[in-house]
Structures are given as structure tokens and as C-alpha cells.
Design a protein around this motif. Structure first.
Motif, PDB file in Angstrom:
ATOM      1  N   ASN A 141       0.834  -1.211   0.000  1.00 41.63           N
ATOM      2  CA  ASN A 141       0.000   0.000   0.000  1.00 41.63           C
ATOM      3  C   ASN A 141       0.866   1.258   0.000  1.00 41.63           C
ATOM      4  OD1 ASN A 141      -2.468  -1.359  -0.002  1.00 41.63           O
ATOM      5  ND2 ASN A 141      -2.561  -1.475   2.227  1.00 41.63           N
ATOM      6  N   ARG A 142       1.948   1.225   0.770  1.00 41.35           N
ATOM      7  CA  ARG A 142       2.842   2.382   0.829  1.00 41.35           C
ATOM      8  C   ARG A 142       3.529   2.604  -0.517  1.00 41.35           C
ATOM      9  NH1 ARG A 142       6.877   0.890   4.237  1.00 41.35           N
ATOM     10  NH2 ARG A 142       8.659   1.226   2.867  1.00 41.35           N
ATOM     11  N   LEU A 143       3.948   1.524  -1.155  1.00 42.01           N
ATOM     12  CA  LEU A 143       4.601   1.650  -2.456  1.00 42.01           C
ATOM     13  C   LEU A 143       3.664   2.283  -3.476  1.00 42.01           C
ATOM     14  CD1 LEU A 143       6.488  -1.775  -2.751  1.00 42.01           C
ATOM     15  CD2 LEU A 143       7.445   0.457  -2.148  1.00 42.01           C
ATOM     16  N   GLN A 144       2.432   1.837  -3.455  1.00 37.75           N
ATOM     17  CA  GLN A 144       1.462   2.391  -4.403  1.00 37.75           C
ATOM     18  C   GLN A 144       1.229   3.879  -4.138  1.00 37.75           C
ATOM     19  OE1 GLN A 144      -2.024  -0.016  -4.950  1.00 37.75           O
ATOM     20  NE2 GLN A 144      -3.153   1.625  -5.971  1.00 37.75           N
ATOM     21  N   SER A 145       1.146   4.263  -2.868  1.00 39.83           N
ATOM     22  CA  SER A 145       0.925   5.670  -2.524  1.00 39.83           C
ATOM     23  C   SER A 145       2.124   6.537  -2.899  1.00 39.83           C
ATOM     24  CB  SER A 145       0.622   5.815  -1.032  1.00 39.83           C
ATOM     25  OG  SER A 145       1.786   5.582  -0.242  1.00 39.83           O
ATOM     26  N   GLU A 146       3.307   5.910  -2.979  1.00 44.14           N
ATOM     27  CA  GLU A 146       4.522   6.647  -3.343  1.00 44.14           C
ATOM     28  C   GLU A 146       4.783   6.635  -4.843  1.00 44.14           C
ATOM     29  OE1 GLU A 146       7.590   4.875  -0.980  1.00 44.14           O
ATOM     30  OE2 GLU A 146       6.850   5.719   0.905  1.00 44.14           O
ATOM     31  N   GLY A 147       3.845   6.094  -5.599  1.00 40.49           N
ATOM     32  CA  GLY A 147       3.947   6.167  -7.051  1.00 40.49           C
ATOM     33  C   GLY A 147       4.673   5.031  -7.725  1.00 40.49           C
ATOM     34  N   TYR A 148       4.972   3.969  -6.990  1.00 35.80           N
ATOM     35  CA  TYR A 148       5.624   2.812  -7.614  1.00 35.80           C
ATOM     36  C   TYR A 148       4.627   2.087  -8.517  1.00 35.80           C
ATOM     37  CZ  TYR A 148       9.746   3.288  -4.674  1.00 35.80           C
ATOM     38  OH  TYR A 148      10.897   3.751  -4.081  1.00 35.80           O
ATOM     39  N   THR A 149       5.134   1.586  -9.629  1.00 36.40           N
ATOM     40  CA  THR A 149       4.307   0.844 -10.579  1.00 36.40           C
ATOM     41  C   THR A 149       4.642  -0.648 -10.576  1.00 36.40           C
ATOM     42  OG1 THR A 149       5.911   1.316 -12.346  1.00 36.40           O
ATOM     43  CG2 THR A 149       4.026   2.831 -12.101  1.00 36.40           C
ATOM     44  N   HIS A 150       5.877  -0.965 -10.174  1.00 37.24           N
ATOM     45  CA  HIS A 150       6.369  -2.344 -10.196  1.00 37.24           C
ATOM     46  C   HIS A 150       7.139  -2.647  -8.916  1.00 37.24           C
ATOM     47  CE1 HIS A 150       5.790  -1.322 -14.426  1.00 37.24           C
ATOM     48  NE2 HIS A 150       5.821  -2.605 -14.742  1.00 37.24           N
ATOM     49  N   ALA A 151       7.230  -3.925  -8.583  1.00 38.57           N
ATOM     50  CA  ALA A 151       8.031  -4.346  -7.435  1.00 38.57           C
ATOM     51  C   ALA A 151       8.641  -5.716  -7.715  1.00 38.57           C
ATOM     52  CB  ALA A 151       7.189  -4.401  -6.159  1.00 38.57           C
ATOM     53  N   ILE A 152       9.885  -5.877  -7.296  1.00 38.60           N
ATOM     54  CA  ILE A 152      10.572  -7.170  -7.369  1.00 38.60           C
ATOM     55  C   ILE A 152      10.949  -7.548  -5.947  1.00 38.60           C
ATOM     56  CG2 ILE A 152      12.565  -8.425  -8.265  1.00 38.60           C
ATOM     57  CD1 ILE A 152      12.636  -6.340 -10.569  1.00 38.60           C
TER      58      ILE A 152
END
Length: 283
Positions: free
Chosen positions: A73-84
């Protein structure tokens, strides 16, 4: 433009400098005593756990699924589109499967959860490889496609000072463990292609075990260049000596030193020395 996050867990044994350099997102496992729960490497250090093993051997647990949801959720709020996400072997912990489950609920992120089939800097090396690829402008797809080949180049070996904790943790049988202690056997333990422990070889006495561990490293370096990390579990001075003995080898492209998460160490006890080998070309 894609914004890619790198995620790992605390058993990857990456230090604060590397975590900061590659902006790595960390999921911390738990160390659980009878009277208190600690967060691995946050409010308890590896050395504190090793020093207390004679008093109490704690339990360990993976990050909660809520920790994982909070991170996504935090990554999405910070504008991340992808995660590995690269984590400890699924053969050694439930972290991988739980993380896969959590990731499946975050459909607004493109998430790859990759099974390192390793632990300590065996997993950490893969995270660092991804970090280098990101800095070199590689795409999400290019990095994900490179991971299996990187994993195949990584090996982990370690020796333990005592079989006591492997017996307590049920990693070896009491009868064979007692016999091993009686004979002063020191196994060199590695991780197979399925990501589970196996005994690479057995020698008698700690001096011979350290010699054998060095032979494994030198045999690899005689055939190829490699990155090497020397790791210790409650055995700083011996680990540092092992590290110093490798410093002048010209086939080492990077030589690192650090301590092993007590999440792994509670099963092996103090006095552990390990090596992680990543054959070149790695990235």
C-alpha cells in the motif's frame, strides 16, 4: 515511466549502507522469546541473540501478512508501478508463499516474488544484482528475466561450531547428532537446487572445517572470478580472520563481510562461519 521497488527480508543480511544505496524495502522477520517479541535487526541485534542462546533459544516467525499489505500500500501511494521481491528460500521459510499471497491482492502493482532458494547474502546478492541493473537503466522485464541465471551462479556454504542447536531445532536426529558430537564432526552445510539444507561434507574438528571451507572457495576461484561474502554468526574474530585470508586473491571481484541474521542462527548456534559465492559475470 516505470518506478520499480526492490523488496527483500531481513535474512538477506544486507547492511544499512547497501539498503540505502539501492533504496531496498525491508520486511523484517521476528525473534520471539517467552516474555517478548523482537523485530529482527530493528530492536535486537544478531550478537544479542547469539550471546543469549545459552539462556534461551528463541522461536522465529516470518513477517506478518499485514506487514506485507502495508508495504505494498505504501509503495502504491509513493507512485511505484512495479516491485521485485526476493526472499529467503521457500524450502526454509514460509515468507515466500505468504508474500506471493499478499502480492496477489495488489493488482495495481506489477509484482514479481522470486524464490532465492537461498538465504543470507545468497538472497542478498540477487537483490544487489537487481539494484545494479536498475542503476544501469534495465527494465522491469529485463531484470526479472535475468534472475534465474543469477540465482544459478550463487552458492552458500557454512560450518557450525556445535551440532547442539541443529539437534534442538530438529534439523538433524538426536542419535546422529550425538554421535557427531562425540566424534567432533563439523559438517559443511550448503543449500541444494530445491533451496533446502544438505551436508556438503563432514570433517573432524573446527580447524579442519575452516580449512575445508577455504578450499571450497579457492577451488571456485581457481576456475572463475567471483564475488565473495564472508559471514559470521556470533564469531566475529574468526570470520574476520577468514576474510583477511582472502583479501589478496586476484580473482575476487568484490569481497564483503557481515553477520548472519539470528533467524538463521538460532538453528545453528554461535561460532558459525559462512561464505557466499557469486560467480562472474554475475549481472
Amino acid at each position: 515511466m516505470d518506478k520499480i521497488a526492490l523488496i527483500t527480508d531481513s535474512t538477506s543480511d544486507l547492511n544499512e549502507e547497501l539498503i540505502s544505496k539501492y533504496d531496498i524495502k525491508m520486511l523484517n522477520l521476528k525473534i520471539i522469546y517467552k516474555d517478548r517479541e523482537y523485530v529482527d535487526r530493528v530492536d535486537i541485534t544478531p550478537q544479542q541473540v547469539y550471546d543469549n542462546l545459552k539462556v534461551e533459544v528463541p522461536h522465529t516467525s516470518l513477517p506478518s501478512i499485514q506487514d506485507m499489505h502495508n508495504l505494498f500500500n505504501r509503495l502504491q501511494s509513493e507512485g511505484y508501478t512495479h516491485a521485485i521481491a526476493i526472499c529467503i528460500s521457500s524450502g526454509l521459510s514460509g515468507t515466500y508463499n505468504t508474500l506471493k499471497l499478499a502480492a496477489s491482492e495488489h493488482t495495481n502493482l506489477n509484482i514479481t516474488v522470486f524464490d532465492s532458494k537461498s538465504l543470507t547474502l545468497g538472497a542478498g546478492a540477487l537483490v544487489l544484482g537487481c539494484g545494479e541493473m536498475l542503476k544501469n537503466g534495465k527494465t522491469y522485464d529485463e531484470i526479472v528475466q535475468a534472475l534465474p541465471a543469477m540465482r544459478d551462479k550463487v552458492s552458500v556454504y557454512y560450518m557450525v561450531d556445535t551440532l547442539e542447536y541443529l539437534i534442538k531445532g530438529g534439523r538433524i536426529g538426536k542419535v546422529s547428532g550425538a554421535l557427531g558430537q562425540l566424534l567432533n564432526l563439523k559438517p559443511i552445510i550448503s543449500i541444494n537446487a530445491d533451496g533446502v539444507y544438505y551436508t556438503h561434507t563432514k570433517v573432524r574438528g573446527k580447524k579442519q572445517a575452516k580449512t575445508k571451507l577455504m578450499e571450497i572457495v579457492q577451488d571456485t576461484l581457481s576456475a572463475t572470478k567471483a564475488k565473495i561474502w564472508v559471514m559470521h554468526g556470533g564469531s566475529y574474530d574468526e570470520g574476520q580472520k577468514f576474510y583477511e585470508d582472502l583479501k589478496d586473491n586476484p580473482n575476487i571481484t568484490h569481497l564483503g563481510f557481515g553477520d548472519i541474521s539470528p533467524v538463521a542462527g538460532v538453528h545453528t548456534g554461535p561460532g558459525l562461519i559462512g561464505v557466499v559465492i557469486a560467480k562472474e559475470p554475475f549481472v
